[in-house]
Design a protein around this motif. Structure first.
Motif, mmCIF file in Angstrom:
data_model
loop_
_atom_site.group_PDB
_atom_site.id
_atom_site.type_symbol
_atom_site.label_atom_id
_atom_site.label_comp_id
_atom_site.label_asym_id
_atom_site.label_seq_id
_atom_site.Cartn_x
_atom_site.Cartn_y
_atom_site.Cartn_z
ATOM 1 N N GLN A 111 0.913 -1.321 -0.040
ATOM 2 C CA GLN A 111 0.087 0.133 -0.113
ATOM 3 C C GLN A 111 0.794 1.174 -0.077
ATOM 4 O OE1 GLN A 111 -2.772 0.268 3.224
ATOM 5 N NE2 GLN A 111 -3.930 1.729 2.379
ATOM 6 N N ASP A 112 1.957 1.341 0.899
ATOM 7 C CA ASP A 112 2.631 2.490 0.872
ATOM 8 C C ASP A 112 3.499 2.573 -0.623
ATOM 9 O OD1 ASP A 112 2.216 2.811 3.557
ATOM 10 O OD2 ASP A 112 4.156 1.692 4.197
ATOM 11 N N MET A 113 3.601 1.568 -1.265
ATOM 12 C CA MET A 113 4.311 1.627 -2.667
ATOM 13 C C MET A 113 3.379 2.061 -3.909
ATOM 14 S SD MET A 113 7.411 1.355 -2.147
ATOM 15 C CE MET A 113 8.198 0.944 -3.872
ATOM 16 N N GLU A 114 2.056 2.144 -3.312
ATOM 17 C CA GLU A 114 1.114 2.433 -3.898
ATOM 18 C C GLU A 114 0.682 1.588 -5.196
ATOM 19 O OE1 GLU A 114 1.794 6.280 -5.875
ATOM 20 O OE2 GLU A 114 1.813 7.381 -3.576
ATOM 21 N N LEU A 115 0.687 0.191 -4.698
ATOM 22 C CA LEU A 115 0.287 -0.649 -5.717
ATOM 23 C C LEU A 115 -1.490 -0.886 -5.507
ATOM 24 C CD1 LEU A 115 2.739 -3.720 -4.944
ATOM 25 C CD2 LEU A 115 2.561 -2.116 -6.744
ATOM 26 N N PHE A 116 -1.869 -0.313 -4.384
ATOM 27 C CA PHE A 116 -3.336 0.085 -4.213
ATOM 28 C C PHE A 116 -3.762 0.843 -3.320
ATOM 29 C CE2 PHE A 116 -1.960 -3.386 -1.345
ATOM 30 C CZ PHE A 116 -2.462 -2.774 -0.166
ATOM 31 N N THR A 117 -4.733 1.384 -3.109
ATOM 32 C CA THR A 117 -4.932 2.473 -2.421
ATOM 33 C C THR A 117 -5.995 2.201 -1.124
ATOM 34 O OG1 THR A 117 -7.108 2.922 -3.836
ATOM 35 C CG2 THR A 117 -5.139 4.226 -4.097
ATOM 36 N N ASP A 118 -6.724 1.093 -1.444
ATOM 37 C CA ASP A 118 -7.758 0.656 -0.347
ATOM 38 C C ASP A 118 -7.419 -0.762 -0.176
ATOM 39 O OD1 ASP A 118 -9.522 0.153 1.373
ATOM 40 O OD2 ASP A 118 -11.193 0.298 -0.245
ATOM 41 N N VAL A 119 -7.152 -1.240 1.122
ATOM 42 C CA VAL A 119 -6.823 -2.694 1.504
ATOM 43 C C VAL A 119 -7.862 -3.537 1.328
ATOM 44 C CG1 VAL A 119 -6.075 -4.238 3.391
ATOM 45 C CG2 VAL A 119 -5.225 -2.011 3.229
ATOM 46 N N ASP A 120 -9.065 -3.058 1.301
ATOM 47 C CA ASP A 120 -10.239 -3.744 1.321
ATOM 48 C C ASP A 120 -10.572 -4.114 -0.254
ATOM 49 O OD1 ASP A 120 -11.115 -3.606 3.923
ATOM 50 O OD2 ASP A 120 -12.349 -1.946 3.568
ATOM 51 N N GLY A 121 -9.915 -3.449 -1.345
ATOM 52 C CA GLY A 121 -10.193 -3.678 -2.490
ATOM 53 C C GLY A 121 -8.907 -4.898 -3.032
ATOM 54 N N THR A 122 -7.997 -5.218 -2.212
ATOM 55 C CA THR A 122 -7.035 -6.259 -2.765
ATOM 56 C C THR A 122 -7.487 -7.609 -3.185
ATOM 57 O OG1 THR A 122 -6.147 -6.822 -0.450
ATOM 58 C CG2 THR A 122 -5.019 -5.098 -1.337
ATOM 59 N N ALA A 123 -8.553 -8.035 -2.337
ATOM 60 C CA ALA A 123 -9.218 -9.368 -2.753
ATOM 61 C C ALA A 123 -9.644 -9.178 -4.125
ATOM 62 C CB ALA A 123 -10.111 -9.819 -1.632
ATOM 63 N N PRO A 129 7.300 -8.124 -18.881
ATOM 64 C CA PRO A 129 6.923 -6.991 -19.228
ATOM 65 C C PRO A 129 5.081 -6.917 -19.211
ATOM 66 C CG PRO A 129 8.366 -8.161 -20.880
ATOM 67 C CD PRO A 129 8.048 -8.885 -19.939
ATOM 68 N N SER A 130 4.703 -8.012 -19.179
ATOM 69 C CA SER A 130 3.244 -7.812 -18.856
ATOM 70 C C SER A 130 2.695 -7.946 -17.402
ATOM 71 C CB SER A 130 2.551 -9.157 -19.722
ATOM 72 O OG SER A 130 3.058 -10.219 -19.122
ATOM 73 N N THR A 131 3.461 -7.868 -16.615
ATOM 74 C CA THR A 131 3.391 -7.971 -15.175
ATOM 75 C C THR A 131 2.432 -6.549 -14.896
ATOM 76 O OG1 THR A 131 4.824 -9.485 -14.419
ATOM 77 C CG2 THR A 131 3.960 -8.129 -12.671
ATOM 78 N N ASN A 132 1.294 -6.688 -14.068
ATOM 79 C CA ASN A 132 0.827 -5.399 -13.707
ATOM 80 C C ASN A 132 0.475 -5.444 -12.185
ATOM 81 O OD1 ASN A 132 -1.567 -6.849 -13.228
ATOM 82 N ND2 ASN A 132 -2.423 -6.508 -15.374
ATOM 83 N N ARG A 133 -0.244 -4.391 -11.560
ATOM 84 C CA ARG A 133 -0.500 -4.380 -10.287
ATOM 85 C C ARG A 133 -1.052 -5.444 -9.725
ATOM 86 N NH1 ARG A 133 -1.744 2.209 -8.819
ATOM 87 N NH2 ARG A 133 0.086 2.849 -9.892
ATOM 88 N N ASN A 134 -1.857 -5.910 -10.306
ATOM 89 C CA ASN A 134 -2.962 -7.113 -9.994
ATOM 90 C C ASN A 134 -2.115 -8.107 -9.697
ATOM 91 O OD1 ASN A 134 -5.122 -5.419 -10.065
ATOM 92 N ND2 ASN A 134 -5.776 -6.201 -11.958
ATOM 93 N N HIS A 135 -1.200 -8.559 -10.677
ATOM 94 C CA HIS A 135 -0.353 -9.610 -10.640
ATOM 95 C C HIS A 135 0.559 -9.625 -9.191
ATOM 96 C CE1 HIS A 135 -1.007 -9.574 -15.105
ATOM 97 N NE2 HIS A 135 -1.558 -10.854 -14.702
ATOM 98 N N LEU A 136 1.083 -8.570 -9.148
ATOM 99 C CA LEU A 136 2.006 -8.133 -7.796
ATOM 100 C C LEU A 136 1.091 -8.720 -6.493
ATOM 101 C CD1 LEU A 136 3.990 -4.999 -8.899
ATOM 102 C CD2 LEU A 136 4.673 -7.473 -8.883
ATOM 103 N N VAL A 137 -0.016 -7.916 -6.492
ATOM 104 C CA VAL A 137 -1.002 -7.793 -5.498
ATOM 105 C C VAL A 137 -1.112 -9.439 -4.983
ATOM 106 C CG1 VAL A 137 -3.070 -7.237 -4.443
ATOM 107 C CG2 VAL A 137 -1.626 -5.635 -5.274
ATOM 108 N N ARG A 138 -1.589 -9.986 -6.233
ATOM 109 C CA ARG A 138 -2.169 -11.482 -6.085
ATOM 110 C C ARG A 138 -0.925 -12.298 -5.496
ATOM 111 N NH1 ARG A 138 -6.308 -15.272 -8.762
ATOM 112 N NH2 ARG A 138 -5.368 -17.422 -8.366
ATOM 113 N N SER A 139 0.118 -11.992 -6.055
ATOM 114 C CA SER A 139 1.455 -12.674 -5.718
ATOM 115 C C SER A 139 1.639 -12.832 -4.039
ATOM 116 C CB SER A 139 2.489 -12.567 -6.281
ATOM 117 O OG SER A 139 3.097 -11.093 -6.170
ATOM 118 N N ILE A 140 1.370 -11.595 -3.568
ATOM 119 C CA ILE A 140 1.633 -11.124 -2.124
ATOM 120 C C ILE A 140 0.539 -11.858 -1.304
ATOM 121 C CG2 ILE A 140 1.433 -9.470 -0.090
ATOM 122 C CD1 ILE A 140 2.584 -7.312 -2.324
ATOM 123 N N LEU A 141 -0.892 -12.042 -1.707
ATOM 124 C CA LEU A 141 -1.626 -12.746 -0.993
ATOM 125 C C LEU A 141 -1.721 -14.165 -1.398
ATOM 126 C CD1 LEU A 141 -4.924 -10.282 -1.907
ATOM 127 C CD2 LEU A 141 -3.279 -10.245 -0.088
#
Length: 475
Positions: free
Chosen positions: A300-312, A348-360
């Motif tokens: 979140q601090d790295m601005e991969l997302f703004t709202d924790v509730d939206g990560t799922a 090159p095709s990796t986006n924020r959703n992929h990074l967030v999903r990999s953390i979860l």
């Protein structure tokens, strides 16, 4: 309220005792006011605290010799490395391995594979007496007190008249022997820690005395003191052998109620005292995971997302992480202080959703690994798992964990179980509640996650993550 963490030197992690005290008393006053109550209406106070963070102070003056040293602190790293490589520790392993073989007693199993880590209170306490001259001199004159957060708060609340801890907090220090239920003289002699510094150990649900009337205007009975994970276990009403509690907050903690039996095993699990109430002594087996909430907060601090509730929702919006694996290590590991966090498999095709999903996904994968160890090592049929902590609000993590372990997981309406457990214990001691059946009726389950996918469907992703983990140590 979150007490500000201090970093006076690289690797040092501290808390200011005066700030902690001030914020604690403020929270009590604000909570009572928010509930529309008066202090004189409070039947009892229960205290649930972070474990493993400690302080030492002068018995006569009450003056601390240093700030609270956090469980995350790394100042003992050189001591840890030196001891773990020492010939003496190898000799200890051999002696206790033989004793365990001859007696079959688990009491000798833990020291037979003893290794030290920077997370342990014992090594940091040894550092204190090697480096803080005032503490060493006071201990020689029987004027040094040691306490985890609970003991310090008790001492301050009673203006020095009560000096004590409870079994749950004591057993979490790794200096208190859960088999013999006393502070460990052998370990203290080994590490040159004076035995005179330790507080008496009392029951968890117990009348510790009353707060000084100047603090809150009236004296309030202190009716329970408990470590946060054990408190969450009690708050979840995990009263019976086989009950399982999973807390997912900054870190992750799996706890299994093992009843009267104390299970010791090599590796990821360690025995603890859950609580002692009168003649009842309940043991737990605990396994822990670092970097759960920490990793999500970092993202979140790295601005991969703004709202924790939206990560799922972000994680569920794609079918997989496209081969991206998150390697945890933002909190320095006690087992591997060199470990750093990383992403592996970026494209090159990796986006924020992929990074967030990999953390979860990394959270769920580590839950699976620890659960498998528990099933293998703890020879008690496991019951329904009850989850709490901030990360338990993430439906993706909860569902994936349920799928991987093929077990139902319940999530309560209120995920702050440490506070509730302390309230339950204090309420029982004060007579506000008369039995635990009343507590069970107060439990409110918000959601139940049941397995929806075969765990084998996750096999390719988990195998890739395990392979990535093998390449990460000492990076």
């Amino acid at each position: 309220k979150q007490v500000e963490t201090l970093y006076p030197r690289p690797g040092w992690v501290e808390l200011d005792p005066e700030v902690l005290w001030s914020q604690f008393t403020d929270v009590v006053k604000e909570s009572v006011q928010a509930a529309g109550l008066h202090m004189r209406q409070i039947a009892g106070l229960g205290i649930s605290t972070q474990r493993g963070t400690f302080i030492t102070w002068h018995k006569r003056t009450g003056k601390p010799f240093h700030n609270f040293i956090s469980w995350q602190d790394q100042r003992s790293a050189d001591l840890v490395n030196s001891w773990n490589k020492s010939l003496l520790l190898k000799v200890i392993h051999v002696i206790f391995t033989v004793l365990h073989f001859l007696t079959g007693s688990d009491q000798y199993l833990v020291p037979s594979f003893l290794t030290f880590s920077t997370h342990q209170t014992s090594m940091k306490l040894s550092w204190v007496f090697k480096n803080i001259h005032e503490a060493e001199e006071a201990a020689k004159k029987n004027n040094c007190c040691f306490g985890t957060v609970d003991t310090w708060l008790l001492y301050r609340l009673t203006k020095g008249s009560v000096y004590a801890t409870d079994y749950s907090n004591a057993s979490s220090t790794a200096i208190f022997e859960p088999f013999t239920k006393c502070w460990t003289p052998t370990l203290c002699n080994l590490l040159s820690i004076p035995m005179s510094i330790y507080p008496p150990v009392k029951d968890t649900s117990f009348n510790f005395g009353s707060t000084d009337s100047e603090i809150f205007g009236v004296p309030i009975p202190i009716m329970a003191v408990v470590g946060d994970q054990q408190s969450a276990m009690f708050g979840e009403c995990c009263f019976h052998p086989g009950d399982v509690k999973l807390t997912m907050g900054t870190g992750g903690f799996w706890n299994v109620n093992t009843g009267e039996h104390l299970f010791a095993s090599q590796g990821s699990l360690y025995p603890l005292i859950g609580w002692k109430i009168g003649e009842e002594l309940v043991y737990l087996t605990e396994g822990s995971i670092s970097d759960l909430g920490t990793a999500i907060k970092w993202a979140q601090d790295m601005e991969l997302f703004t709202d924790v509730d939206g990560t799922a929702e972000m994680a569920q919006s794609i079918s997989d992480s496209q081969g991206v694996c998150f390697i945890p290590g933002l909190q320095v590991s006690g087992a591997d202080p060199c470990l750093s966090a990383s992403f592996i498999g970026l494209k090159p095709s990796t986006n924020r959703n992929h990074l967030v999903r990999s953390i979860l996904e990394s959270v769920a994968f580590r839950n699976k690994l620890l659960y498998d160890i528990i099933v293998k090592k703890v020879h008690i049929p496991l019951q329904t798992i009850r989850a709490d902590g901030g990360v338990s609000n993430n439906s993706f993590v909860m569902q994936m964990t349920s799928d991987l372990i093929n077990k139902k997981i319940e999530k309560p309406t209120n995920v702050d179980m440490s506070s509730l457990g302390a309230a339950f214990l204090a309420g029982l001691a004060s007579g506000f509640w008369t039995d635990r059946e009343q507590l069970k009726k107060l439990r409110q389950v918000e959601a139940v996650f049941e397995p929806q996918k075969d765990s084998e469907e996750y096999r390719p992703a988990m195998d890739a993550w395990l392979q990535a983990m093998k390449h990460s140590p000492h990076w």
